[in-house]
Enzyme design. Structure first.
Site, PDB file in Angstrom:
ATOM      1  NE  ARG A 289      -1.101   0.142   4.857  1.00 54.97           N
ATOM      2  CZ  ARG A 289      -0.213   0.797   5.655  1.00 54.97           C
ATOM      3  NH1 ARG A 289       0.502   1.664   5.023  1.00 54.97           N
ATOM      4  NH2 ARG A 289       0.316   0.408   6.888  1.00 54.97           N
ATOM      5  CG  HIS A 293      -3.718   1.314   8.645  1.00 57.13           C
ATOM      6  ND1 HIS A 293      -4.075   0.061   8.181  1.00 57.13           N
ATOM      7  CD2 HIS A 293      -4.775   1.690   9.528  1.00 57.13           C
ATOM      8  CE1 HIS A 293      -5.016  -0.410   8.853  1.00 57.13           C
ATOM      9  NE2 HIS A 293      -5.468   0.461   9.759  1.00 57.13           N
ATOM     10  CE1 TYR A 302       3.859   1.564   8.543  1.00 50.12           C
ATOM     11  CE2 TYR A 302       3.043   3.172  10.219  1.00 50.12           C
ATOM     12  CZ  TYR A 302       2.641   2.674   8.966  1.00 50.12           C
ATOM     13  OH  TYR A 302       1.642   2.657   8.290  1.00 50.12           O
TER      14      TYR A 302
HETATM   15  C1  LIG Z   1     -10.185  -8.070  15.649  1.00 44.30           C
HETATM   16  C2  LIG Z   1      -9.600  -6.986  15.524  1.00 44.30           C
HETATM   17  N1  LIG Z   1      -8.392  -6.532  16.091  1.00 44.30           N
HETATM   18  C3  LIG Z   1      -7.821  -5.506  15.779  1.00 44.30           C
HETATM   19  C4  LIG Z   1      -8.178  -4.415  14.862  1.00 44.30           C
HETATM   20  C5  LIG Z   1      -7.484  -3.103  14.569  1.00 44.30           C
HETATM   21  N2  LIG Z   1      -6.964  -3.306  13.282  1.00 44.30           N
HETATM   22  C6  LIG Z   1      -7.450  -2.300  12.398  1.00 44.30           C
HETATM   23  S1  LIG Z   1      -6.745  -2.614  10.737  1.00 44.30           S
HETATM   24  C7  LIG Z   1      -5.394  -3.644  11.626  1.00 44.30           C
HETATM   25  C8  LIG Z   1      -4.259  -4.329  10.748  1.00 44.30           C
HETATM   26  C9  LIG Z   1      -4.816  -4.941   9.872  1.00 44.30           C
HETATM   27  O1  LIG Z   1      -3.765  -5.458   8.855  1.00 44.30           O
HETATM   28  P1  LIG Z   1      -3.883  -6.260   7.485  1.00 44.30           P
HETATM   29  O2  LIG Z   1      -4.566  -7.614   8.064  1.00 44.30           O
HETATM   30  O3  LIG Z   1      -2.772  -6.501   7.205  1.00 44.30           O
HETATM   31  O4  LIG Z   1      -4.679  -5.431   6.538  1.00 44.30           O
HETATM   32  P2  LIG Z   1      -4.472  -3.980   5.968  1.00 44.30           P
HETATM   33  O5  LIG Z   1      -4.891  -2.870   6.913  1.00 44.30           O
HETATM   34  O6  LIG Z   1      -2.990  -4.093   5.580  1.00 44.30           O
HETATM   35  O7  LIG Z   1      -5.033  -4.036   4.633  1.00 44.30           O
HETATM   36  C10 LIG Z   1      -5.830  -3.814  13.010  1.00 44.30           C
HETATM   37  C11 LIG Z   1      -4.703  -4.692  14.153  1.00 44.30           C
HETATM   38  C12 LIG Z   1      -9.536  -4.785  14.215  1.00 44.30           C
HETATM   39  N3  LIG Z   1     -10.099  -3.972  13.229  1.00 44.30           N
HETATM   40  N4  LIG Z   1     -10.085  -5.942  14.574  1.00 44.30           N
END
Ligand SMILES: Cc1ncc(C[n+]2csc(CCOP(=O)(O)OP(=O)(O)O)c2C)c(N)n1
Ligand SMILES: [Mg+2]
Length: 396
Positions: A289, A293, A302
């Site tokens: 990406r 985020h 980071y």
């Molecule tokens: C169950 C849960 N735990 C924590 C979060 C907080 N959270 C939101 S996005 C994220 C990171 C997710 O990363 P990834 O799966 O790699 O997806 P990306 O955002 O990179 O598309 C986290 C930890 C959440 N939304 N749901």
């Protein structure tokens, strides 16, 4: 954006007969029968980063030229949508926006691999995929504008609400797909998932259920290298996230997620595999990406600029455009026409998002339960009274 024609290709299957059949096909890179459920050692790639075609593969035939031209068109519009949505956060028109700029090949390729009758289970990252599926962009952005509902009718669009609780969509997709197959329909469900979310229990429970009950689900991991600020190296020790299917008896593949031709070819085959009754299929796309985020994140804390620049050089749109121009599928006029269409799309979105939405805060309470609980009734009355008082104050 009308439905594209995408050629169906034979399903991946692990029966010995099929492996024998596959190994007799003419190919510059014959499938390795010893591979079984394992993904290829290297991500599947059909174009190099400069857009030069690599040797053809019998296991992943190149999609037809008209599908690639449509892929290009939707990727250009998708990126313009994404840039516009990011700008809308700065103007206070959107509460938050998780950009997928850089992931266009995955966002659009996944939609082109599906039929309109198939189901999509998106995360918060998939706004571009949904507009590429033909959903109204204003509806797609409703949730991110701060409303309590997802903005579109999931049943009518065969698109589940964009999921923020990580990996929960994996079990929803398994259940939906199982139910559709049980009723004799050949629907496929495609669940998007991030690299970080493959560490969540729901991912494992969903894929295990789908495998045991042969539910036709494609689990599509967009490995964009980060889960907010957590890099992939702190997320997993697996050589490929596609390996995570093997323990559940699920075949997997890894693909260069910035190679639009390879993404469409691999997902077309994964969908065919699921539709043919072989159960789920796991695809890991290696991508990146380009933006933080969300607009609320500061990615410079980071990751360094050199890393981002390296991925800028692997831009999926430029890669496909170079290839299609070289093949004579696109010329300067066609490219300019797509760019103009994308501008028009963004202007329309801007105009409609700048209009003040009408919301009724009391509707928040309408669909929680068929019969509201006493607490809900009380809370509704409290909000109603606060709104009435605010209105009176405004009038005074
Ligand atoms: C169950 C849960 N735990 C924590 C979060 C907080 N959270 C939101 S996005 C994220 C990171 C997710 O990363 P990834 O799966 O790699 O997806 P990306 O955002 O990179 O598309 C986290 C930890 C959440 N939304 N749901
Ligand atoms: Mg991620």
């Amino acid at each position: 954006m009308g439905p594209p024609h995408v050629q169906e290709v034979p399903a991946v299957t692990t029966t010995p007969q099929a492996v024998r059949r596959a190994s007799t096909r003419r190919s510059t890179t014959p499938p390795d029968p010893a591979r079984g459920l394992l993904p290829a050692a290297e991500p599947v790639r059909l174009l190099d980063p400069a857009g030069t075609p690599l040797p053809a593969r019998a296991d992943y035939p190149e999609p037809p030229a008209e599908a690639l031209a449509e892929l290009y068109r939707r990727m250009v519009i998708g990126r313009r949508f994404d840039v516009q949505a990011t700008a809308l956060t700065k103007q206070g028109r959107l509460a938050v926006y998780p950009s997928s700029r850089g992931q266009e090949a995955c966002q659009v390729g996944a939609m082109l691999a599906l039929r309109d009758t198939d189901w999509v289970f998106p995360t918060y990252r998939e706004s571009m995929a949904l507009v590429s599926r033909g959903l109204d962009p204003v509806e797609v952005l409703t949730l991110l504008r701060g409303d309590w509902h997802c903005g579109y009718d999931p049943a009518a669009r065969r698109t589940a609400p964009q999921c923020t609780p990580l990996a929960t969509q994996c079990v929803h997709a398994a259940g939906l797909a199982y139910g559709e197959a049980y009723q004799g329909r050949d629907t496929v469900a495609l669940a998007f998932i991030g690299d970080g979310a493959t560490s969540e229990g729901d991912f494992h429970e969903g894929i295990n259920f789908a495998a045991v009950f042969k539910a036709p689900v494609v689990y599509f991991v967009q490995n964009n290298r980060y889960a907010i600020s957590v890099p992939l190296s702190r997320q997993t020790a697996a050589p490929s996230l596609a390996y995570k299917g093997v323990g559940y008896g699920v075949a997997g593949e890894q693909v260069d997620g910035n190679d639009p031709v390879a993404v469409l070819a691999v997902l077309t085959r994964a969908v065919a595999h699921a539709r043919a009754g072989n159960g789920p299929f796991l695809v890991e796309a290696h991508t990146y990406r380009m933006e933080p985020h969300t607009n609320a994140d500061d990615a410079t804390r980071y990751r360094d600029g050199a890393e981002v620049d390296a991925w800028r050089d692997r831009d999926p749109i430029a890669r496909l455009e170079t290839y299609l121009r070289e093949r004579g599928v696109l010329d300067g006029t066609a490219v300019a026409a797509v760019a103009a269409e994308a501008e028009e799309y963004a202007a329309d979105l801007r105009a409609r998002m700048n209009a003040q939405p009408t919301v009724d805060p009391l509707s928040l309470f309408d669909h929680v339960y068929a019969e509201p609980t006493p607490q809900l009734v009380e809370q509704r009355e409290q909000v109603r009274a606060e709104l009435a008082a605010a209105e009176q104050e405004g009038d005074a």
